[in-house]
Write a protein that holds these residues in place. Structure first.
Motif, PDB file in Angstrom:
ATOM      1  N   ILE A   1      35.239 -14.334  33.387  1.00 47.07           N
ATOM      2  CA  ILE A   1      36.669 -13.955  32.964  1.00 47.07           C
ATOM      3  C   ILE A   1      37.631 -14.231  34.431  1.00 47.07           C
ATOM      4  O   ILE A   1      38.543 -14.761  34.309  1.00 47.07           O
ATOM      5  CB  ILE A   1      36.802 -12.539  32.612  1.00 47.07           C
ATOM      6  CG1 ILE A   1      36.337 -12.416  31.214  1.00 47.07           C
ATOM      7  CG2 ILE A   1      38.245 -12.294  32.275  1.00 47.07           C
ATOM      8  CD1 ILE A   1      36.412 -11.286  30.499  1.00 47.07           C
ATOM      9  N   LYS A   2      37.294 -13.796  35.586  1.00 45.12           N
ATOM     10  CA  LYS A   2      37.873 -13.886  36.597  1.00 45.12           C
ATOM     11  C   LYS A   2      38.122 -15.385  36.964  1.00 45.12           C
ATOM     12  O   LYS A   2      39.131 -15.946  37.520  1.00 45.12           O
ATOM     13  CB  LYS A   2      37.173 -13.413  37.948  1.00 45.12           C
ATOM     14  CG  LYS A   2      37.992 -13.186  39.063  1.00 45.12           C
ATOM     15  CD  LYS A   2      37.206 -12.362  40.195  1.00 45.12           C
ATOM     16  CE  LYS A   2      38.103 -12.422  41.416  1.00 45.12           C
ATOM     17  NZ  LYS A   2      37.312 -11.582  42.552  1.00 45.12           N
TER      18      LYS A   2
ATOM     19  N   VAL B   1      40.569 -17.159  34.542  1.00 46.63           N
ATOM     20  CA  VAL B   1      41.938 -16.661  34.801  1.00 46.63           C
ATOM     21  C   VAL B   1      42.480 -17.503  36.141  1.00 46.63           C
ATOM     22  O   VAL B   1      43.692 -18.112  36.233  1.00 46.63           O
ATOM     23  CB  VAL B   1      41.981 -15.437  35.046  1.00 46.63           C
ATOM     24  CG1 VAL B   1      43.267 -14.926  35.351  1.00 46.63           C
ATOM     25  CG2 VAL B   1      41.801 -14.528  33.585  1.00 46.63           C
TER      26      VAL B   1
ATOM     27  N   ARG C   1      34.103  -6.958  27.913  1.00 42.38           N
ATOM     28  CA  ARG C   1      35.201  -7.697  28.523  1.00 42.38           C
ATOM     29  C   ARG C   1      36.162  -8.285  27.814  1.00 42.38           C
ATOM     30  O   ARG C   1      37.419  -8.169  28.626  1.00 42.38           O
ATOM     31  CB  ARG C   1      34.210  -8.833  29.369  1.00 42.38           C
ATOM     32  CG  ARG C   1      33.116  -8.340  30.122  1.00 42.38           C
ATOM     33  CD  ARG C   1      33.374  -7.122  31.074  1.00 42.38           C
ATOM     34  NE  ARG C   1      34.441  -7.294  32.157  1.00 42.38           N
ATOM     35  CZ  ARG C   1      34.898  -6.275  32.711  1.00 42.38           C
ATOM     36  NH1 ARG C   1      34.358  -5.173  32.986  1.00 42.38           N
ATOM     37  NH2 ARG C   1      35.826  -6.507  33.708  1.00 42.38           N
ATOM     38  N   SER C   2      35.759  -8.887  26.683  1.00 47.48           N
ATOM     39  CA  SER C   2      36.886  -9.451  26.274  1.00 47.48           C
ATOM     40  C   SER C   2      37.915  -8.452  25.607  1.00 47.48           C
ATOM     41  O   SER C   2      39.298  -8.634  25.646  1.00 47.48           O
ATOM     42  CB  SER C   2      36.439 -10.188  24.893  1.00 47.48           C
ATOM     43  OG  SER C   2      35.578 -11.145  25.165  1.00 47.48           O
TER      44      SER C   2
ATOM     45  N   PHE D   1      40.233  -7.665  28.353  1.00 46.91           N
ATOM     46  CA  PHE D   1      41.087  -8.791  28.956  1.00 46.91           C
ATOM     47  C   PHE D   1      42.243  -8.661  27.757  1.00 46.91           C
ATOM     48  O   PHE D   1      43.558  -8.871  28.059  1.00 46.91           O
ATOM     49  CB  PHE D   1      40.366 -10.246  28.553  1.00 46.91           C
ATOM     50  CG  PHE D   1      41.436 -11.442  28.736  1.00 46.91           C
ATOM     51  CD1 PHE D   1      41.669 -11.987  30.144  1.00 46.91           C
ATOM     52  CD2 PHE D   1      41.613 -11.944  27.677  1.00 46.91           C
ATOM     53  CE1 PHE D   1      42.445 -13.136  30.114  1.00 46.91           C
ATOM     54  CE2 PHE D   1      42.586 -13.159  27.750  1.00 46.91           C
ATOM     55  CZ  PHE D   1      42.689 -13.817  29.024  1.00 46.91           C
TER      56      PHE D   1
ATOM     57  N   ARG E   1      46.607  -7.783  28.717  1.00 49.79           N
ATOM     58  CA  ARG E   1      47.695  -8.673  28.060  1.00 49.79           C
ATOM     59  C   ARG E   1      48.517  -7.837  27.234  1.00 49.79           C
ATOM     60  O   ARG E   1      49.641  -8.108  27.051  1.00 49.79           O
ATOM     61  CB  ARG E   1      47.099  -9.925  27.197  1.00 49.79           C
ATOM     62  CG  ARG E   1      48.322 -11.077  26.982  1.00 49.79           C
ATOM     63  CD  ARG E   1      48.841 -11.319  28.433  1.00 49.79           C
ATOM     64  NE  ARG E   1      49.820 -12.412  28.254  1.00 49.79           N
ATOM     65  CZ  ARG E   1      50.986 -12.045  28.015  1.00 49.79           C
ATOM     66  NH1 ARG E   1      51.577 -10.732  28.395  1.00 49.79           N
ATOM     67  NH2 ARG E   1      51.985 -13.015  28.021  1.00 49.79           N
TER      68      ARG E   1
END
Length: 976
Positions: free
Chosen positions: A413-414, A417, A612-613, A616, A620
């Motif tokens: 994820i990092k 992004v 993790r999703s 995220f 947001r």
């Protein structure tokens, strides 16, 4: 004294009579007693060569004779089947059949009949006759008994004079009590003038003891005289026995000389050969032992070489084999005293190396570029590591892989992004430092593309994890399968050994019976086990285990367990061939638990990606971004998330609820906002509705037509050609015309939006059903307040609620009722069976709408009813005809018809006017009864009939009412 001290007490019981009687009888009536043949069988004297004609330990040791037989006489005589007590015992313990079972006769014993005893009976019959005759001729038994009894009574009387203390078995003068009893001190006292009397007492005591001695000696002499013949016979037998022993000694000496010659001629050479063969075998063993020591000495360099090439399994196998050799074959060798501990330390070092190597492998495998390539990284290396860890029972190695999965998911994820932010020029990374803040600055398309990229990376990540874990599980199952095969092989070997032992017993029996194996089994019938046993028995005992040329062969080295280890080749799903040794000391339960843990690790990988999703998404959604999405955007987002959820379920085989729960939470917020927006919109439309018929734009007709086939879907917007189509006056639904207001047209579109949203987001079906039910109920109640309740007068500013408003409201409600079954079927197809109970909301709504429509119809009838009551109460039967009252009624009926005919279907119009006509007849009948006008054909009756005919003609002249059955005869009172 000495005789008294050493003699035993004389038996005084009555049984001694029979004893003496038997001895006397033996001396007078029977032959002298001879030596017993069963104790010392007589040997013939003379030529020692005749020794073999008689039983001899040397000659007869290999031949069965009668002296080998052994009989348990009580077991032969005590038949448990004859006595009732034993019968009851065995029956109670082992059942009734135990006693009644017929014993199969033994084939070792011959069948004995009476004919076998015929010769014996012939021989014994004359002897029995002679015995009976001699018994009658001999001395009468009574005389003999009296003589013996008299002699015995005299001896017993004499013995009774001897004190009992001399007859005790523990008589000993060393005992002070016994000594004082036999020799009292009073007899030896030398005090005062009693000396002469004491000397006389001592002399008397000495005479008494001498008398006792004489009595005992007489009885002993008497007993010896009774047994004199037996005594002398025993002495004679002793001489014969010495003669036998001397002859036996000569025979033994001769036998030993013969054995010495045989040993020198036949055995010494063979024994020397055996000793030399044994020495040679010992030398071979010593040589092999030295070779084994040389091999063990090279263990540590070999292990270092294997570790340099990452051959952990081979190094561990070599260490284990060396440990076993040290413990079994080389135990106690001084030069290897420290090698065992060194190997243990080396094994611990290998454990640490394998764990570090596996951690490095997991890191490299999970952190390589996430492309569409899902191949396993260095499968041979992975399989070797897993085998080594299993061999060392490091069963928690999968936890290392799990920790690496968590770190990798964070990095995915990092990295996504960072890559996306670097491509957006609007975001200044120097001003906005935090990644979360940079992500929040993206618009929906940019953020959506980022989420899509993350989901694709996670999908590849999960496929890669699944491939690796499947390889690890396949290795575990290979070991499990090997354990199962090993157990099956051991069971088969045990069964074969049992069969061989059974065959050995059969062969032994046949050999004992003097038969050959080839006689018992025909050609081809000899069992394999028997053939092997026979071949092993026929092998020469002097055969050597191996020849000198085969010293270096493996089977001649040692008998250690290292030479007995077996390995089997197995192939992993990736095509990697591995050799599995038998020393995997893992139970089936441990292997199955490990396989389940590895499968659970795959499920955890899916949960990690979902978690993790979710984080995220929540990052947001902090500024309310997701709640501000329109329907299309949220549907697009929902479809993307649903697709990712389905992909992970297909890869991992289990549902993960975290992302689905986050989607459901956002969907609930979306549903609340979606519903509130549309309910507010409907409320505003109703508050501004003037309840006049509205024109139907072409797009609404297309919308209705798209639902006509049973499928609910919003039609796509067509090009500008649609704008050239003129709006229609009525909405055509399945061939029926519906006059509607603008609010209802928009309500239909809103309803279809609800249904379309359910198709796009299946997880919100139940919430949407509840919200749609609430919306339909709100429209029903609010329209009822505005029209029937005349709320529109204040809200919109209408002057009055006309019949046209009422009819239009009824028709709008009918249009909604028409679509409720279609909406119900749409939701029913998307609900779970256990959720079907929620469909009852549509049944309640349908009932409420029908009740509302019925109330509107009743309101229209009530309007005309009040008009009839007002007009007919002033009706008078007089000229002119038709009267003004009836003209006014017909005028109002025509206005009513004109207001509702274009709005309601013809059938509903007819039904409504039938109800109005019934109200009219009721009021007219009441008025005629009040005026006393009857159907008698008089002038008043004629005037009324003319007015009624005028009313009937005008009503049937209205459009669509020409066939209406008015039945005006009911206005007259029926004659009784």
């Amino acid at each position: 004294m000495a005789s008294s001290h050493s003699s035993s007490p004389v038996p005084q019981s009555n049984s001694s009579d029979a004893f003496f009687k038997k001895e006397v009888d033996a001396t007078k009536r029977f032959r002298p007693v001879q030596s017993l043949p069963d104790v010392c069988p007589k040997e013939p004297t003379g030529n020692p060569n005749n020794l073999h004609d008689n039983p001899s330990l040397v000659v007869d040791q290999q031949r069965w004779t009668i002296y080998h037989s052994k009989v348990n006489l009580p077991a032969a005589l005590n038949d448990p089947r004859l006595a009732k007590r034993e019968s009851d015992f065995f029956t109670k313990t082992w059942g009734v059949d135990f006693v009644d079972t017929e014993v199969t006769p033994s084939f070792y014993l011959p069948q004995i009949t009476k004919e076998h005893f015929a010769l014996y009976q012939q021989e014994i019959t004359p002897r029995e006759k002679v015995h009976e005759r001699c018994k009658n001729i001999g001395t009468p038994k009574d005389t003999f008994d009296r003589t013996l009894l008299h002699s015995h009574d005299k001896s017993r009387t004499d013995l009774e004079q001897v004190p009992k203390i001399f007859m005790k078995p523990d008589f000993a003068l060393e005992d002070s009590l016994t000594f004082n009893a036999v020799l009292p001190w009073s007899h030896f006292s030398t005090a005062g003038g009693k000396g002469n009397r004491d000397a006389a007492s001592s002399k008397l005591l000495q005479e008494k003891l001498s008398h006792y001695l004489d009595i005992v000696e007489v009885n002993i002499a008497h007993q010896i005289s009774l047994r004199s013949e037996a005594f002398f016979h025993a002495m004679t037998s002793q001489h014969e026995l010495q003669d036998y022993l001397r002859k036996t000694s000569q025979a033994v000496k001769l036998l030993r000389e013969k054995i010495a010659k045989i040993d020198k001629v036949m055995c010494e050479g063979s024994l020397r050969v055996l000793r030399l063969s044994l020495t040679r075998n010992n030398c071979i063993k010593a040589y092999n032992k030295l070779k084994l020591m040389a091999t063990v000495h090279q263990t540590q360099p070999t292990v270092q070489l294997l570790l340099s090439t990452s051959e952990y399994v081979g190094a561990l196998d070599l260490i284990a084999t060396t440990q076993e050799v040290l413990q079994q074959e080389l135990q106690g060798i001084h030069s290897f005293r420290h090698l065992g501990s060194q190997l243990c330390e080396l094994e611990k070092l290998i454990d640490k190396m394998m764990i570090a190597e596996f951690s490095t492998y997991a890191r490299n495998d999970l952190n390589r570029p996430l492309e569409d390539d899902c191949q396993i990284l260095e499968e041979e290396r992975l399989v070797s590591l897993v085998f080594g860890l299993l061999k060392q029972r490091k069963l928690n190695f999968y936890e290392i892989y799990g920790d690496e999965m968590i770190n990798t998911a964070k990095n995915i994820i990092k990295q996504c992004v960072v890559n996306t932010v670097s491509q957006i020029e609007e975001i200044d990374t120097e001003v906005v430092v935090k990644l979360a803040d940079q992500m929040r600055m993206m618009n929906f398309p940019q953020w959506f593309d980022l989420l899509k990229n993350i989901f694709s990376k996670f999908t590849i990540f999960l496929k890669r994890v699944k491939a690796t874990l499947n390889t690890i599980r396949s290795v575990v199952f290979l070991v499990l399968d090997k354990n199962q095969k090993t157990r099956d092989l051991e069971d088969m070997l045990q069964k074969n050994s049992a069969k061989e032992s059974m065959v050995d017993s059969e062969v032994a029996y046949l050999t004992h019976e003097g038969m050959f194996i080839s006689d018992a089994f025909g050609d081809g019938e000899l069992p394999a086990g028997a053939a092997d046993a026979a071949s092993q028995r026929n092998t020469s005992p002097n055969s050597e285990p191996c020849s000198s040329d085969s010293i270096s062969e493996p089977e001649c080295t040692t008998d250690s367990s290292s030479s007995k280890e077996h390995t089997s080749s197995s192939v992993t799903p990736g095509g990697v061939e591995m050799m599995i040794s038998d020393d995997m000391k893992l139970t089936d339960l441990e292997l199955v638990r490990l396989a389940n843990n590895i499968q659970e690790l795959l499920y955890n990988a899916s949960d990690i990606c979902h978690d993790r999703s979710v984080k995220f998404l929540m990052a947001r959604a902090k500024d309310g971004f997701l709640e501000k999405l329109n329907s299309n955007e949220f549907v697009t987002l929902s479809r993307l998330m649903e697709g990712f959820i389905l992909d992970t379920e297909q890869i991992c085989g289990r549902k993960s609820m975290s992302l689905r729960g986050a989607l459901q939470s956002q969907a609930n917020r979306f549903v609340n906002r979606f519903h509130e927006e549309r309910k507010t919109k409907l409320s505003l439309l109703l508050d501004n509705e003037r309840w006049k018929q509205a024109e139907v734009p072409a797009e609404f007709q297309d919308l209705v037509d798209s639902v006509s086939d049973g499928r609910i879907s919003l039609p796509e917007k067509k090009p500008t050609a649609t704008e050239e189509r003129k709006p229609a006056e009525f909405l055509i639904v399945e061939g029926q015309k519906y006059a509607t207001v603008g609010t209802v047209l928009l309500l239909i579109r809103i309803i279809l939006e609800y249904c379309q949203c359910v198709d796009n987001i299946p997880s919100i079906t139940t919430d949407m059903l509840t919200r749609l039910s609430d919306l339909l109920k709100y429209f029903n109640s609010r329209s009822c307040q505005l029209v029937l309740g005349a709320g529109a007068l204040q809200v919109v500013g209408l002057k009055t609620i006309t019949t046209k408003n009422l009819a239009l409201s009824s028709r709008c409600l009918q249009l909604i009722v028409h679509y409720i079954p279609i909406i119900r079927a749409h939701f029913e197809a998307r609900l779970q069976p256990k959720q079907f109970s929620m469909l009852r909301h549509f049944d309640h709504i349908t009932k409420d709408y029908h009740d509302h429509i019925a109330e509107i119809s009743a309101k229209l009838v009530a309007i005309m009813d009040s008009l009839f009551d007002k007009l007919l109460s002033k009706y008078e039967v007089k000229a002119p005809v038709p009267s003004a009252c009836f003209r006014n009624i017909c005028k109002q009926m025509a206005k009513m018809h004109e207001a509702i005919y274009d709005l309601l279907p013809e059938e509903q119009t007819q039904m409504l006017f039938l109800r109005i006509n019934a109200s009219y007849k009721l009021h007219l009948k009441r008025q005629l009864a009040h005026l006393n006008v009857v159907n008698d054909g008089g002038p008043l009756n004629g005037l009324v009939t003319s007015d009624v005919a005028f009313y009937t003609g005008n009503l049937q002249a209205l459009k669509g009412l020409n066939n209406l059955d008015l039945n005006m005869a009911e206005i007259w009172e029926q004659k009784r």
